[in-house]
Design an enzyme around this catalytic site. Structure first.
Site, PDB file in Angstrom:
ATOM      1  N   HIS A   8       0.846  -1.193   0.000  1.00 56.88           N
ATOM      2  CA  HIS A   8       0.000   0.000   0.000  1.00 56.88           C
ATOM      3  C   HIS A   8       0.880   1.240   0.000  1.00 56.88           C
ATOM      4  O   HIS A   8       2.074   1.170   0.241  1.00 56.88           O
ATOM      5  CB  HIS A   8      -0.962   0.020   1.193  1.00 56.88           C
ATOM      6  CG  HIS A   8      -0.297   0.226   2.516  1.00 56.88           C
ATOM      7  ND1 HIS A   8       0.304  -0.797   3.214  1.00 56.88           N
ATOM      8  CD2 HIS A   8      -0.143   1.335   3.271  1.00 56.88           C
ATOM      9  CE1 HIS A   8       0.810  -0.324   4.346  1.00 56.88           C
ATOM     10  NE2 HIS A   8       0.562   0.967   4.405  1.00 56.88           N
ATOM     11  N   GLU A  42      -9.239   2.494  -2.916  1.00 50.76           N
ATOM     12  CA  GLU A  42      -8.813   1.481  -3.865  1.00 50.76           C
ATOM     13  C   GLU A  42      -8.766   2.117  -5.253  1.00 50.76           C
ATOM     14  O   GLU A  42      -9.752   2.687  -5.715  1.00 50.76           O
ATOM     15  CB  GLU A  42      -9.802   0.318  -3.828  1.00 50.76           C
ATOM     16  CG  GLU A  42      -9.403  -0.859  -4.649  1.00 50.76           C
ATOM     17  CD  GLU A  42     -10.386  -2.010  -4.480  1.00 50.76           C
ATOM     18  OE1 GLU A  42     -10.033  -3.106  -4.923  1.00 50.76           O
ATOM     19  OE2 GLU A  42     -11.504  -1.814  -3.942  1.00 50.76           O
ATOM     20  N   HIS A  64       7.707  10.922  -7.070  1.00 47.11           N
ATOM     21  CA  HIS A  64       6.291  10.917  -7.415  1.00 47.11           C
ATOM     22  C   HIS A  64       5.761   9.495  -7.507  1.00 47.11           C
ATOM     23  O   HIS A  64       6.519   8.537  -7.498  1.00 47.11           O
ATOM     24  CB  HIS A  64       6.052  11.673  -8.730  1.00 47.11           C
ATOM     25  CG  HIS A  64       6.656  11.034  -9.933  1.00 47.11           C
ATOM     26  ND1 HIS A  64       7.996  11.137 -10.247  1.00 47.11           N
ATOM     27  CD2 HIS A  64       6.105  10.290 -10.920  1.00 47.11           C
ATOM     28  CE1 HIS A  64       8.245  10.495 -11.374  1.00 47.11           C
ATOM     29  NE2 HIS A  64       7.108   9.960 -11.805  1.00 47.11           N
ATOM     30  N   GLU A 109       1.598  11.054 -11.466  1.00 47.37           N
ATOM     31  CA  GLU A 109       1.759  10.907 -12.918  1.00 47.37           C
ATOM     32  C   GLU A 109       0.755   9.883 -13.412  1.00 47.37           C
ATOM     33  O   GLU A 109       0.525   8.867 -12.765  1.00 47.37           O
ATOM     34  CB  GLU A 109       3.180  10.434 -13.229  1.00 47.37           C
ATOM     35  CG  GLU A 109       3.437  10.114 -14.675  1.00 47.37           C
ATOM     36  CD  GLU A 109       4.806   9.487 -14.925  1.00 47.37           C
ATOM     37  OE1 GLU A 109       5.090   9.188 -16.094  1.00 47.37           O
ATOM     38  OE2 GLU A 109       5.573   9.287 -13.969  1.00 47.37           O
TER      39      GLU A 109
END
Length: 134
Positions: A8, A42, A64, A109
């Protein structure tokens, strides 16, 4: 046995409700938990935790998180995200990319491509000075 994947990502946020709205409304995340200090979201296979903090420290470098999407969705998502988020960088990498900021300035991104396409790009462009290892 080694690492098997990404578990995660946790992002510290200054306004939890605003961040949940951004990730759900703009990026299409599904909210899975809610509490006064955190929310689990999620995004495809990604488990994203937004955690409220009083001491947010923005980064000044290019660190990033890059998200993937289906190629057929890239243009639509790029237009949608660009209408709701500031951009922070022009694309100079292999593959189409949109570099944008979340409400707390986390650098994100949207990228088309994968590791295989990036390695193929470097094999095809040795002038870039990147050695692809076996």
């Amino acid at each position: 046995m080694g690492i098997t994947g990404l578990n995660h990502i946790t992002l510290a946020v200054s306004d939890l409700a605003r961040s949940v709205a951004f990730y759900t409304d703009v990026l299409g995340a599904v909210q899975r938990t809610a509490s006064a200090r955190s929310a689990y979201l999620e995004l495809g296979p990604i488990w994203l935790c937004l955690e409220a903090t009083d001491a947010l420290t923005p980064r000044a470098d290019d660190t990033h998180i890059a998200f993937s999407c289906a190629p057929a969705e890239f243009a639509r998502l790029t237009e949608h995200i660009s209408a709701h988020a500031p951009l922070w960088k022009e694309n100079r990498s292999e593959g189409a990319s949109l570099y944008f900021l979340d409400p707390d300035g986390h650098k994100l991104e949207l990228h088309l491509g994968d590791l295989a396409s990036r390695l193929a790009h470097y094999r095809d462009h040795p002038e870039k000075g990147v050695q692809v290892l076996p």
